[in-house]
Design a protein around this motif. Structure first.
Motif, PDB file in Angstrom:
ATOM      1  N   LEU A  14      40.261  21.441  13.911  1.00 27.46           N
ATOM      2  CA  LEU A  14      39.352  20.341  12.817  1.00 27.46           C
ATOM      3  C   LEU A  14      40.270  19.474  12.002  1.00 27.46           C
ATOM      4  N   ALA A  15      40.190  18.057  12.165  1.00 29.36           N
ATOM      5  CA  ALA A  15      40.990  17.527  11.202  1.00 29.36           C
ATOM      6  C   ALA A  15      40.188  17.239   9.797  1.00 29.36           C
ATOM      7  N   LEU A  16      40.992  17.921   8.799  1.00 28.46           N
ATOM      8  CA  LEU A  16      40.468  18.155   7.793  1.00 28.46           C
ATOM      9  C   LEU A  16      40.873  16.744   6.856  1.00 28.46           C
ATOM     10  N   ASP A  17      40.394  15.517   7.180  1.00 27.02           N
ATOM     11  CA  ASP A  17      40.844  14.643   6.564  1.00 27.02           C
ATOM     12  C   ASP A  17      39.797  14.039   5.418  1.00 27.02           C
ATOM     13  N   VAL A  18      40.123  14.875   4.255  1.00 28.09           N
ATOM     14  CA  VAL A  18      39.454  14.449   3.148  1.00 28.09           C
ATOM     15  C   VAL A  18      40.372  14.284   1.985  1.00 28.09           C
ATOM     16  N   VAL A  38      42.881  24.438  11.558  1.00 25.68           N
ATOM     17  CA  VAL A  38      42.494  23.194  10.780  1.00 25.68           C
ATOM     18  C   VAL A  38      43.785  22.546  10.745  1.00 25.68           C
ATOM     19  N   LYS A  39      43.646  20.985  10.788  1.00 26.69           N
ATOM     20  CA  LYS A  39      44.660  20.109  10.641  1.00 26.69           C
ATOM     21  C   LYS A  39      44.967  19.386   9.053  1.00 26.69           C
ATOM     22  N   VAL A  40      45.716  19.679   8.607  1.00 26.72           N
ATOM     23  CA  VAL A  40      46.037  19.317   7.195  1.00 26.72           C
ATOM     24  C   VAL A  40      46.852  18.078   7.341  1.00 26.72           C
ATOM     25  N   LEU A  67      52.262  16.258   9.532  1.00 28.11           N
ATOM     26  CA  LEU A  67      53.299  15.318   8.646  1.00 28.11           C
ATOM     27  C   LEU A  67      54.290  14.342   9.247  1.00 28.11           C
ATOM     28  N   LYS A  68      54.124  14.323  10.626  1.00 25.14           N
ATOM     29  CA  LYS A  68      54.929  13.526  11.364  1.00 25.14           C
ATOM     30  C   LYS A  68      56.367  13.093  10.629  1.00 25.14           C
ATOM     31  N   LEU A  69      57.197  14.141  10.578  1.00 31.06           N
ATOM     32  CA  LEU A  69      58.393  14.014   9.832  1.00 31.06           C
ATOM     33  C   LEU A  69      59.415  13.286  10.540  1.00 31.06           C
ATOM     34  N   LEU A 121      52.394   6.102  18.298  1.00 40.21           N
ATOM     35  CA  LEU A 121      51.512   6.478  17.757  1.00 40.21           C
ATOM     36  C   LEU A 121      50.177   5.641  18.729  1.00 40.21           C
ATOM     37  N   THR A 122      49.121   6.150  18.938  1.00 44.17           N
ATOM     38  CA  THR A 122      48.216   5.482  19.777  1.00 44.17           C
ATOM     39  C   THR A 122      47.416   4.077  19.060  1.00 44.17           C
ATOM     40  N   SER A 123      47.827   4.009  18.075  1.00 44.25           N
ATOM     41  CA  SER A 123      47.547   2.611  17.184  1.00 44.25           C
ATOM     42  C   SER A 123      48.400   1.625  17.530  1.00 44.25           C
ATOM     43  N   THR A 179      45.524  16.779  21.637  1.00 40.78           N
ATOM     44  CA  THR A 179      45.041  15.419  21.933  1.00 40.78           C
ATOM     45  C   THR A 179      43.882  15.223  20.852  1.00 40.78           C
ATOM     46  N   PRO A 180      44.316  14.358  20.123  1.00 45.98           N
ATOM     47  CA  PRO A 180      43.304  13.804  18.971  1.00 45.98           C
ATOM     48  C   PRO A 180      42.507  12.642  19.863  1.00 45.98           C
ATOM     49  N   GLY A 181      41.427  11.837  19.240  1.00 40.92           N
ATOM     50  CA  GLY A 181      41.022  10.738  19.989  1.00 40.92           C
ATOM     51  C   GLY A 181      39.885  11.213  20.976  1.00 40.92           C
ATOM     52  N   ILE A 182      39.194  12.360  20.396  1.00 39.77           N
ATOM     53  CA  ILE A 182      38.080  13.011  21.111  1.00 39.77           C
ATOM     54  C   ILE A 182      36.828  12.436  20.645  1.00 39.77           C
ATOM     55  N   ARG A 183      35.804  12.512  21.587  1.00 43.56           N
ATOM     56  CA  ARG A 183      34.662  12.228  21.221  1.00 43.56           C
ATOM     57  C   ARG A 183      33.431  12.631  22.309  1.00 43.56           C
ATOM     58  N   PRO A 184      32.811  13.613  21.749  1.00 42.16           N
ATOM     59  CA  PRO A 184      31.695  14.040  22.661  1.00 42.16           C
ATOM     60  C   PRO A 184      30.738  12.799  23.270  1.00 42.16           C
ATOM     61  N   ASP A 191      36.926   4.238  14.712  1.00 48.32           N
ATOM     62  CA  ASP A 191      38.170   3.445  15.226  1.00 48.32           C
ATOM     63  C   ASP A 191      38.931   3.760  16.141  1.00 48.32           C
ATOM     64  N   GLN A 192      38.573   4.814  17.231  1.00 47.23           N
ATOM     65  CA  GLN A 192      39.208   5.420  18.210  1.00 47.23           C
ATOM     66  C   GLN A 192      38.679   4.378  19.236  1.00 47.23           C
ATOM     67  N   LYS A 193      39.840   3.753  19.842  1.00 51.81           N
ATOM     68  CA  LYS A 193      39.601   2.925  20.863  1.00 51.81           C
ATOM     69  C   LYS A 193      39.564   3.512  22.343  1.00 51.81           C
ATOM     70  N   LEU A 209      42.499  20.145  21.283  1.00 48.75           N
ATOM     71  CA  LEU A 209      41.857  19.072  21.012  1.00 48.75           C
ATOM     72  C   LEU A 209      41.670  18.862  19.698  1.00 48.75           C
ATOM     73  N   VAL A 210      41.930  17.852  18.815  1.00 47.92           N
ATOM     74  CA  VAL A 210      41.832  17.404  17.485  1.00 47.92           C
ATOM     75  C   VAL A 210      40.585  16.764  17.287  1.00 47.92           C
ATOM     76  N   VAL A 211      39.653  17.220  16.530  1.00 44.25           N
ATOM     77  CA  VAL A 211      38.436  16.388  16.112  1.00 44.25           C
ATOM     78  C   VAL A 211      38.111  16.489  14.730  1.00 44.25           C
ATOM     79  N   GLY A 212      37.843  15.106  14.408  1.00 43.22           N
ATOM     80  CA  GLY A 212      37.577  15.002  12.821  1.00 43.22           C
ATOM     81  C   GLY A 212      36.254  14.653  12.710  1.00 43.22           C
ATOM     82  N   ARG A 213      36.174  13.228  12.565  1.00 43.16           N
ATOM     83  CA  ARG A 213      34.608  12.734  12.275  1.00 43.16           C
ATOM     84  C   ARG A 213      33.548  13.352  12.832  1.00 43.16           C
ATOM     85  N   PRO A 214      33.465  13.499  14.431  1.00 41.04           N
ATOM     86  CA  PRO A 214      32.288  14.130  15.303  1.00 41.04           C
ATOM     87  C   PRO A 214      31.901  15.409  14.574  1.00 41.04           C
ATOM     88  N   ILE A 215      32.660  16.164  14.156  1.00 40.71           N
ATOM     89  CA  ILE A 215      32.348  17.448  13.297  1.00 40.71           C
ATOM     90  C   ILE A 215      32.023  17.211  11.732  1.00 40.71           C
TER      91      ILE A 215
HETATM   92  O1  C5P Z   1      37.977  11.768  13.103  1.00 38.39           O
HETATM   93  P1  C5P Z   1      38.817  11.727  14.455  1.00 38.39           P
HETATM   94  O2  C5P Z   1      38.166  12.695  15.314  1.00 38.39           O
HETATM   95  O3  C5P Z   1      38.852  10.386  14.904  1.00 38.39           O
HETATM   96  O4  C5P Z   1      40.277  12.149  13.905  1.00 38.39           O
HETATM   97  C1  C5P Z   1      41.292  12.290  14.505  1.00 38.39           C
HETATM   98  C2  C5P Z   1      42.381  12.909  13.897  1.00 38.39           C
HETATM   99  O5  C5P Z   1      43.676  12.850  14.426  1.00 38.39           O
HETATM  100  C3  C5P Z   1      43.045  12.337  12.487  1.00 38.39           C
HETATM  101  O6  C5P Z   1      43.338  13.124  11.727  1.00 38.39           O
HETATM  102  C4  C5P Z   1      43.734  11.299  13.120  1.00 38.39           C
HETATM  103  O7  C5P Z   1      45.048  11.076  11.733  1.00 38.39           O
HETATM  104  C5  C5P Z   1      44.797  11.872  14.030  1.00 38.39           C
HETATM  105  N1  C5P Z   1      45.293  10.999  15.188  1.00 38.39           N
HETATM  106  C6  C5P Z   1      44.768  10.228  15.905  1.00 38.39           C
HETATM  107  N2  C5P Z   1      45.688   9.818  16.697  1.00 38.39           N
HETATM  108  C7  C5P Z   1      46.966   9.958  16.952  1.00 38.39           C
HETATM  109  C8  C5P Z   1      47.449  10.710  16.187  1.00 38.39           C
HETATM  110  C9  C5P Z   1      46.562  11.515  15.211  1.00 38.39           C
HETATM  111  O8  C5P Z   1      43.715  10.139  15.750  1.00 38.39           O
HETATM  112  N3  C5P Z   1      47.592   9.142  17.750  1.00 38.39           N
END
Ligand code: C5P
Length: 239
Positions: A14-18, A38-40, A67-69, A121-123, A179-184, A191-193, A209-215
């Motif tokens: 779980l991405a604890l983006d708070v 949990v991801k801080v 922290l992406k050092l 970065l996937t952005s 992998t983040p960028g997961i959507r059921p 903003d995940q494209k 799998l890293v999941v934030g907003r869907p949870i």
């Molecule tokens: O809310 P959502 O599920 O999009 O959150 C994804 C999490 O994974 C966020 O904490 C975001 O910073 C992180 N992340 C990402 N894409 C990356 C690296 C990290 O979405 N390439």
């Protein structure tokens, strides 16, 4: 065959983006026992520091400190040493640092922290590369940096679900892929494209799998996490 939900749950982060500890505690109480880690990340850690990690650890949940050092080798090695004292299970470094930075960080992490490399970065799209003097295709940069990270002794790679197969070819079977960028299916993209479903990410070979907003944004976060765990379990069984 019955689904192995416990094994599947270990793979959900779980991405604890708070913004602060109060919000963090409310969410942690809601998902207790429902996720593996949990991801801080930078937002919460910059606001609260080690107290954010402690809030997760005191509930018995493992921490992924994101922290992406990215700094000179001695400074990154020192930061990894500081993370050891925080008792985190996973920690990210940026693979754009240098071979020496990655090697020294991996030497400090040893088998005590799973050190994860962030490749590109996937952005960042193709058009974003030349202005920062990066040349080649994003996929080439991702593959080369993933291979370097594995060679330097990192234990995992963070990448987009669309890059899992490419990264697996670059790092072999013994390096974890996160992998983040997961959507059921049916979830809002935000903003995940280039998102993928839990089933397809696991099917392609992702380990976590890293999941934030869907949870976090669900009316019932525990139920949302359970549904994702079940989807992971089915995908693991079908592999
Ligand atoms: O809310 P959502 O599920 O999009 O959150 C994804 C999490 O994974 C966020 O904490 C975001 O910073 C992180 N992340 C990402 N894409 C990356 C690296 C990290 O979405 N390439």
């Amino acid at each position: 065959m019955t689904l192995n939900l416990d094994e599947a749950r270990k793979r959900l982060i779980l991405a604890l983006d708070v913004p602060g500890l109060d919000d963090a505690r409310v969410l942690l109480d809601k998902i207790q026992g429902k996720v593996g880690l949990v991801k801080v990340g930078l937002e919460l850690f910059t606001a609260c520091g080690p107290a954010a990690v402690a809030a997760v650890r005191e509930r018995g949940i493992d921490v992924f400190l994101d922290l992406k050092l990215h700094d000179i080798p001695a400074t990154v090695a020192g930061a990894v040493r500081s993370a050891l004292a925080l008792d985190v299970a996973m920690l990210t470094v940026h693979t754009g640092g240098s071979t020496a930075m990655l090697e020294q960080a991996a030497a400090v992490a040893a088998d005590k922290i799973k050190l994860l490399g962030v490749t590109l970065l996937t952005s960042m799209g193709e058009d974003d590369l030349a202005p920062v003097c990066l040349f080649g295709k994003p996929s080439e940069i991702v593959a080369a940096r993933a291979a370097l990270a594995a060679k330097c002794g990192l234990g995992g790679i963070v990448c987009s679900p669309k890059e899992v197969r490419l990264v697996r070819d670059a790092v072999g079977p013994n390096v974890s892929i996160i992998t983040p960028g997961i959507r059921p299916a049916g979830a809002a993209m935000g903003d995940q494209k280039r998102a993928a479903t839990p089933a397809s990410a696991i099917g392609d070979g992702s380990d976590y799998l890293v999941v934030g907003r869907p949870i976090r944004g669900a009316e019932n976060p525990a139920a949302a996490a359970d549904a994702i765990v079940e989807e992971i379990a089915v995908a693991l069984q079908n592999k």
